[in-house]
Design an enzyme around this catalytic site. Structure first.
Site, mmCIF file in Angstrom:
data_model
loop_
_atom_site.group_PDB
_atom_site.id
_atom_site.type_symbol
_atom_site.label_atom_id
_atom_site.label_comp_id
_atom_site.label_asym_id
_atom_site.label_seq_id
_atom_site.Cartn_x
_atom_site.Cartn_y
_atom_site.Cartn_z
ATOM 1 N N ARG A 14 46.331 46.230 34.636
ATOM 2 C CA ARG A 14 45.344 47.322 34.809
ATOM 3 C C ARG A 14 45.260 48.243 33.590
ATOM 4 O O ARG A 14 44.994 49.424 33.714
ATOM 5 C CB ARG A 14 45.647 48.143 36.058
ATOM 6 N N ALA A 37 36.968 31.741 33.305
ATOM 7 C CA ALA A 37 37.880 32.390 34.248
ATOM 8 C C ALA A 37 38.978 31.421 34.659
ATOM 9 O O ALA A 37 38.700 30.293 35.057
ATOM 10 C CB ALA A 37 37.106 32.866 35.473
ATOM 11 N N HIS A 53 35.304 40.585 40.020
ATOM 12 C CA HIS A 53 34.945 40.172 38.662
ATOM 13 C C HIS A 53 33.619 39.413 38.652
ATOM 14 O O HIS A 53 32.782 39.626 37.773
ATOM 15 C CB HIS A 53 36.050 39.295 38.044
#
Length: 190
Positions: A14, A37, A53
């Site tokens: 994060r 991804a 996402h």
């Protein structure tokens, strides 16, 4: 032959890595946005993160390629001038380490398997550099502590550290995200 600009972005959980990486490419004026991804929805938290996402990228005209393992399989889908974001190396490594787990032969326990995957990855990244305009690779800084880890965790920690060094060696830029702020370790500020 012109080769892609490679930017390596790492940081803790994060820390703003993905958002920063996306901004680097969406601020470009030309090129197709490609998002590779590596995440797999193995639990509810990861499923939620992947869904979020996807939703975020949908509004920014990203073409997403879901490729949790075998990164070389994306090569036929890449075109000259593409702006590519691969998120992320650490997830990919975990996926590759445990390929074969269901059959009782995970890569991490097969002699030479992980080294072969590392070599294939570096070769694939070099091939990508010859096709695309920009390549941004996101990874996590994990397990920096000097604690005693189990065998598989230690293999993971050492492997990701070596891959980070190998990629940064040929990258144009190396950036560490800390509290949402980019710290440039290699190359000029972006």
């Amino acid at each position: 032959m012109v080769q892609a600009t490679v930017t390596f972005i790492s940081g803790g959980a994060r820390s703003g890595k993905s958002a920063y990486a996306e901004r680097l490419l969406t601020n470009q004026t030309a090129g197709r946005l490609i998002y590779i991804a590596s995440g797999v929805a193995a639990d509810e938290e990861m499923k939620h993160r992947i869904d979020q996402h996807r939703e975020d990228r949908r509004h920014a005209n990203w073409h997403t390629i879901e490729q949790p393992k075998h990164l070389h399989k994306v090569l036929p889908f890449l075109k000259p001038g593409d702006l590519v974001l691969w998120d992320c190396l650490t997830t990919w490594l975990a996926n590759e380490m445990y390929e074969g787990y269901e059959e009782g032969t995970p890569c991490v326990h097969s002699s030479g398997c992980l080294e072969q995957k590392q070599n294939q990855l570096l070769h694939t990244i070099k091939q990508m550099k010859e096709i695309v305009s920009q390549l941004v690779i996101v990874s996590n800084e994990v397990l920096d502590d000097w604690q005693q880890y189990g065998e598989e965790t230690e293999i993971y920690r050492q492997t990701i550290g070596i891959l980070h060094q190998q990629i940064v060696e040929f990258a144009n830029h190396a950036i560490e995200m800390d509290h949402g702020l980019p710290i440039v370790w290699k190359g000029e500020s972006l």
